[in-house]
Design a protein around this motif. Structure first.
Motif, mmCIF file in Angstrom:
data_model
loop_
_atom_site.group_PDB
_atom_site.id
_atom_site.type_symbol
_atom_site.label_atom_id
_atom_site.label_comp_id
_atom_site.label_asym_id
_atom_site.label_seq_id
_atom_site.Cartn_x
_atom_site.Cartn_y
_atom_site.Cartn_z
ATOM 1 N N ALA A 111 0.818 -1.221 0.000
ATOM 2 C CA ALA A 111 0.000 0.000 0.000
ATOM 3 C C ALA A 111 0.846 1.263 0.000
ATOM 4 C CB ALA A 111 -0.937 -0.001 1.209
ATOM 5 N N VAL A 112 2.092 1.174 0.438
ATOM 6 C CA VAL A 112 2.873 2.414 0.575
ATOM 7 C C VAL A 112 4.096 2.528 -0.330
ATOM 8 C CG1 VAL A 112 2.036 2.828 2.928
ATOM 9 C CG2 VAL A 112 4.237 1.657 2.588
ATOM 10 N N ILE A 113 4.582 1.431 -0.917
ATOM 11 C CA ILE A 113 5.772 1.583 -1.763
ATOM 12 C C ILE A 113 5.437 1.335 -3.231
ATOM 13 C CG2 ILE A 113 7.272 0.814 0.153
ATOM 14 C CD1 ILE A 113 7.953 -1.642 -1.755
ATOM 15 N N ASN A 114 6.275 1.877 -4.083
ATOM 16 C CA ASN A 114 6.221 1.555 -5.510
ATOM 17 C C ASN A 114 7.317 0.545 -5.823
ATOM 18 O OD1 ASN A 114 4.105 3.310 -6.326
ATOM 19 N ND2 ASN A 114 5.536 5.033 -6.084
ATOM 20 N N GLU A 115 7.193 -0.092 -6.982
ATOM 21 C CA GLU A 115 8.236 -1.017 -7.436
ATOM 22 C C GLU A 115 9.607 -0.358 -7.345
ATOM 23 O OE1 GLU A 115 8.184 -3.024 -11.368
ATOM 24 O OE2 GLU A 115 6.060 -3.355 -10.890
ATOM 25 N N ALA A 166 14.107 5.069 -0.061
ATOM 26 C CA ALA A 166 13.545 4.289 1.051
ATOM 27 C C ALA A 166 12.265 4.973 1.511
ATOM 28 C CB ALA A 166 14.554 4.202 2.188
ATOM 29 N N LYS A 167 11.212 4.159 1.717
ATOM 30 C CA LYS A 167 9.917 4.730 2.074
ATOM 31 C C LYS A 167 9.428 4.270 3.443
ATOM 32 C CE LYS A 167 8.982 6.783 -1.903
ATOM 33 N NZ LYS A 167 8.355 6.140 -3.066
ATOM 34 N N LEU A 168 9.885 3.089 3.816
ATOM 35 C CA LEU A 168 9.278 2.433 4.976
ATOM 36 C C LEU A 168 10.362 1.768 5.807
ATOM 37 C CD1 LEU A 168 6.600 1.246 6.310
ATOM 38 C CD2 LEU A 168 6.785 -0.617 4.658
ATOM 39 N N THR A 255 -3.049 8.744 6.791
ATOM 40 C CA THR A 255 -2.842 8.567 5.353
ATOM 41 C C THR A 255 -2.410 7.131 5.064
ATOM 42 O OG1 THR A 255 -2.042 10.833 5.411
ATOM 43 C CG2 THR A 255 -1.771 9.642 3.342
ATOM 44 N N VAL A 256 -1.527 6.629 5.895
ATOM 45 C CA VAL A 256 -1.052 5.248 5.727
ATOM 46 C C VAL A 256 -2.218 4.278 5.919
ATOM 47 C CG1 VAL A 256 0.471 3.465 6.680
ATOM 48 C CG2 VAL A 256 1.294 5.820 6.439
#
Ligand SMILES: *Cc1c(COP(=O)(O)O)cnc(C)c1O
Length: 392
Positions: A111-115, A166-168, A255-256
């Motif tokens: 739900a929160v990262i892209n490829e 890095a997102k998470l 939002t998450v």
């Protein structure tokens, strides 16, 4: 037949390999003691079962749940966070029911990262994190935990390039597999790191209530302004012996939570209402069943801990979880020692390497057998060569 690359290239799940070996030993008629299973053996407390039966008989509960989970469950989670951590949560926007936290973790990543985005995962850590990143076509970056210092996250070892895209960031205390516990200051550092590097911090609190003596495991949401950066994933599996029920929750950043809710509304229709409502009863209880449970786990832990130490094995005494994390004797790797215990003692434990490279040199004992069986484990281990050498 067709099999997707995603499925074909899944990192090997070490537990199925161990299961196969265990089966072979059993077929040989060996009385195998399995301390490899990371799940409680004790039953769900009867007041929760009673609530399930009661709710199951109400036809209103046979319909689809609200996608976010029923309001009774979300209010019970909010109440639990207020009572336990003095954290306020809005049940409408900051709480989402999960079909077990494993489901929630894997879908949260999607739900929160892209490829190609990066996810920082603890090493050693729960193997589902790495799988989840793989399934989201992301890239796992190891957040090395400090084995010399209570397995705290070593944020300073992450390089600029590792942090790019890095997102998470994922963390888990009390920890599976190391049984490490922390105080709130570790979460304060985590939130400030997340803020500095524009990361979502997701804390997996699966063992939040499985603690001993006076130790209270903190919530990451107790850090001021944590909700701007953090979510916490919780589960009833370990604290209420409800692994098979499949019920958990995620709380924190709106939002998450909203992105996960949107993803999930296209995948599932939440958990069966009677399970959610019985889980609400559990969370609103006086938690006395947990106190009793923890006393049982602690007695097993103390017994095994004392025996391992007297055999010369090194381990930290845990303040929570259902695990003992021990160093293997000199001359062994995680896997060679696991194989020795299996072949010579009929005892199954998990090699530390199943949880990441930092787990090399360690094994994880699960405390999910009776004290009687732990006595038997101790008897068998004390007859092995490594312990005789040390004892003599
Ligand atoms: C057992 C476990 C889970 C999964 O719990 P479920 O809610 O049953 O899916 C998640 N994280 C850790 C660290 C665990 O040990």
């Amino acid at each position: 037949m067709y099999v997707s690359d995603k499925v074909k290239n899944m990192p090997a799940y070490i537990f199925s390999e161990l299961d196969r070996k265990k089966q072979v030993l059993k077929e040989k008629g060996i009385d195998v003691i399995d301390l490899g299973i990371g799940a409680p053996d004790l039953p769900t407390p009867s007041y929760i079962n009673d609530a399930l039966v009661r709710e199951a008989k109400n036809p209103d509960n046979h319909r689809y749940s609200n996608y976010n989970g029923c309001i009774e469950f979300r209010l019970a989670v909010a109440n639990f966070y207020k009572e336990k951590y003095d954290v306020d949560l809005d049940p409408e926007t900051e709480i989402l029911a999960l079909i077990g936290s494993k489901e929630g973790i894997v879908h949260l990543i999607q739900a929160v990262i892209n490829e190609g985005d990066k996810v920082l995962i603890p090493n050693p850590g729960y193997p589902v994190y790495r799988m989840g990143v793989h399934l989201a076509a992301g890239e796992s970056v190891d957040l090395l935990l400090d084995k010399e210092n209570g397995y705290k996250p070593q944020f300073h070892l992450l390089t600029e390039s590792q942090l790019q895209h890095a997102k998470l960031l994922l963390l888990n205390y009390p920890s599976n597999p190391t049984a490490a516990t922390i105080e709130l200051d570790t979460f304060v550092q985590t939130i400030s790191f997340a803020k500095q590097h524009h990361l979502i911090a997701a804390h997996d609190s699966a063992y939040n209530l499985v603690t001993f003596d006076n130790y209270q495991s903190p919530s990451i949401l107790q850090v001021p302004n944590a909700k701007e950066y953090a979510v916490e994933i919780g589960s009833l599996s370990k604290s209420f012996n409800m692994t098979g029920w499949r019920i958990g929750y995620i709380v924190g950043n709106k939002t998450v939570i909203q992105s996960l809710a949107t993803l999930k509304s296209n995948l599932d229709s939440s958990q069966f209402l009677p399970i959610q409502k019985a889980a609400a009863v559990a969370l609103r209880s006086d938690l006395q069943s947990i106190v009793e449970n923890n006393a049982i786990i602690k007695a097993r832990m103390e017994k095994l801990y004392a025996a391992l130490v007297s055999m010369g094995m090194h381990c930290e005494k845990p303040r929570g979880t259902i695990f003992l994390w021990a160093k293997v004797p000199a001359g062994f790797t995680s896997l060679s020692f696991v194989n020795k215990l299996m072949d010579e003692a009929g005892v199954i434990v998990t090699p530390g390497t199943a949880f990441g490279t930092v787990g090399e040199g360690y094994i994880r004992f699960s405390l999910s057998v009776t004290e009687g069986r732990i006595d038997e484990v101790i008897k068998r281990l004390s007859q092995l060569e490594f312990s005789r050498e040390i004892l003599s």
